[in-house]
Design an enzyme around this catalytic site. Structure first.
Site, short mmCIF file in Angstrom:
data_model
loop_
_atom_site.label_atom_id
_atom_site.label_comp_id
_atom_site.label_asym_id
_atom_site.label_seq_id
_atom_site.Cartn_x
_atom_site.Cartn_y
_atom_site.Cartn_z
N ASP A 108 37.93 40.19 46.99
CA ASP A 108 39.21 39.94 46.15
C ASP A 108 40.22 40.87 46.52
OD1 ASP A 108 40.42 38.53 44.13
OD2 ASP A 108 39.82 39.60 42.47
N GLU A 136 47.68 35.03 50.64
CA GLU A 136 48.33 34.80 49.41
C GLU A 136 49.77 34.66 49.96
OE1 GLU A 136 47.52 36.57 45.85
OE2 GLU A 136 49.78 36.87 45.16
N GLY A 193 44.70 34.65 38.53
CA GLY A 193 45.32 34.81 37.25
C GLY A 193 45.06 33.60 36.42
N ASN A 250 40.41 31.91 39.83
CA ASN A 250 40.00 33.37 39.71
C ASN A 250 39.98 33.42 38.36
OD1 ASN A 250 39.89 33.13 42.47
ND2 ASN A 250 40.92 35.04 42.91
N THR A 260 39.94 38.51 33.49
CA THR A 260 40.22 38.90 32.27
C THR A 260 39.35 38.55 30.99
OG1 THR A 260 42.52 39.64 33.07
CG2 THR A 260 42.16 39.21 30.63
P1 13P Z 1 42.72 37.02 35.41
O1 13P Z 1 43.49 38.28 35.15
O2 13P Z 1 43.67 35.86 34.81
O3 13P Z 1 41.45 36.96 35.00
O4 13P Z 1 42.82 36.69 37.21
C1 13P Z 1 41.85 37.38 37.79
C2 13P Z 1 42.27 37.05 39.31
O5 13P Z 1 43.20 36.61 39.85
C3 13P Z 1 41.13 37.98 40.19
O6 13P Z 1 41.65 37.93 41.32
O1 G3H Z 2 42.93 40.59 40.10
C1 G3H Z 2 42.10 41.56 40.18
C2 G3H Z 2 41.13 41.62 39.19
O2 G3H Z 2 41.00 41.22 38.08
C3 G3H Z 2 40.28 42.71 39.46
O3 G3H Z 2 40.82 43.81 39.14
O4 G3H Z 2 41.23 45.37 40.84
O5 G3H Z 2 40.76 45.90 38.27
O6 G3H Z 2 38.69 45.27 39.74
P1 G3H Z 2 40.26 45.44 39.53
ZN ZN Z 3 43.86 37.84 41.89
#
Ligand code: 13P
Ligand code: G3H
Ligand code: ZN
Length: 316
Positions: free
Chosen positions: A81, A133, A211, A254, A257
């Site tokens: 990610d 992206e 997000g 994704n 949160t």
């Molecule tokens: P959220 O913060 O909405 O959970 O998004 C997670 C995300 O996009 C990880 O790449």
């Molecule tokens: O978009 C990012 C994810 O929520 C992962 O978060 O980089 O704090 O592990 P992190």
């Molecule tokens: Zn993300």
């Protein structure tokens, strides 16, 4: 069974969205596998650079391999990610990942294309696919002008040029979402009009929605009632909008949160109610159970629940 992200996308496109969840530890992973077993859904495990640093690269791989043995029916992909170029190469060369995300969206268009193209070449040579992206993920406030709002979203024409030039396999698009717990200040939602334009410009290319947490109000209230101090204006994506996004090409959603909120709520409530307790396995058991429920619920909303048998036969 670890499968390629490309296979999952081929099967899912237009039918359902594959939930992509970040993991950092054993409890999350156990809840993730258990929830998808309950929902009979395939999924994507996401590993961020932060997770690699927090848990350590061999630890994350070990946890996933152990879960795979415990849940032999599971069908999932492993994905980097928000990778930078070097982390993408490390993951490609590791032989463990199904796909990587190169996030060069902060660069100018041409530089984003160039970086993505280099990663694509290295990834495709080893059979991995690449998510890139384009656009600026950020809260699109209600009070900004229509022009300013649209400038932040991914442009459909640029998306076409970007995919043609970078040869990426899937595209993370900005259609109104943002990371974290504070996405919207009012009744904003996904920009389906822009998503439709993008799909028309790049038909068949899986779109990724970052997000995508929904930040349930009930979860925030319970956290705050147990000593938390999360701003009550926190809000996220309406889960019922996922079903509308699927026919528009959104194939990967994704979510991170919302899982963090489950962790925070379970632990805060547990230690509030049992202040003398210090055996972390007790809240840990609750967490895994609640996490699995949260995952199974998301699979329903993503339309991936109940697809596992079909996915298995489509793969064979
Ligand atoms: P959220 O913060 O909405 O959970 O998004 C997670 C995300 O996009 C990880 O790449
Ligand atoms: O978009 C990012 C994810 O929520 C992962 O978060 O980089 O704090 O592990 P992190
Ligand atoms: Zn993300």
């Amino acid at each position: 069974m670890i499968v390629t992200t490309a296979d999952l996308f081929r099967i899912a496109y237009g039918r359902f969205a594959v939930g992509a969840y970040n993991i950092n530890n054993m409890e999350q992973t156990l809840g993730l596998f258990r929830g998808h077993a309950e929902a009979q859904a395939p999924f994507i495990i996401q590993i961020s650079k932060g997770a690699r640093k927090y848990a350590g690269i061999p630890m994350l791989e070990g946890i996933i391999r152990a879960a795979e043995r415990m849940f032999p029916e599971a069908i999932f992909a492993v994905h980097l990610d928000h990778g930078d170029e070097q982390t993408c190469y490390d993951c490609i060369d590791s032989g463990f990942y199904s796909s990587v995300m190169i996030d060069a969206s902060h660069e100018e268009f041409a530089e984003n294309v160039a970086i993505t193209r280099r990663v694509v070449e290295r990834a495709h040579a080893k059979g991995l696919s690449v998510e890139a992206e384009l656009g600026k993920l950020g809260g699109v406030e209600e009070d900004i002008s229509v022009d300013a709002k649209h400038a932040m979203l991914t442009d459909a024409h640029e998306a076409k040029l970007f995919v043609e030039q970078s040869l990426c396999d899937s595209l993370a698009v900005a259609i109104g979402t943002s990371h974290g717990a504070y996405k919207f200040s009012g009744n904003q939602g996904l920009h389906f009009d822009r998503c439709t334009e993008i799909q028309h410009a790049i038909p068949g290319v899986p779109l990724v929605m970052h997000g995508s947490s929904s930040v349930p109000r009930s979860e925030v209230e319970r956290i705050n009632a147990a000593g938390g101090a999360i701003d009550a204006s926190a809000s996220g994506v309406n889960e019922d909008e996922f079903a509308r996004a699927v026919p528009l090409g959104v194939t990967k959603v994704n979510i991170d949160t919302d899982g963090r909120l489950v962790w925070t709520r379970v632990n805060r409530e547990y230690f509030r109610d049992k202040p003398a307790e210090f055996d972390f396995r007790k809240p840990g058991e609750i967490l895994v159970r609640e996490y699995a429920q949260f995952i199974a619920h998301k699979a329903e909303k993503l339309l991936s629940a109940g697809t596992l048998a079909d996915v298995r036969s489509a793969l064979s």
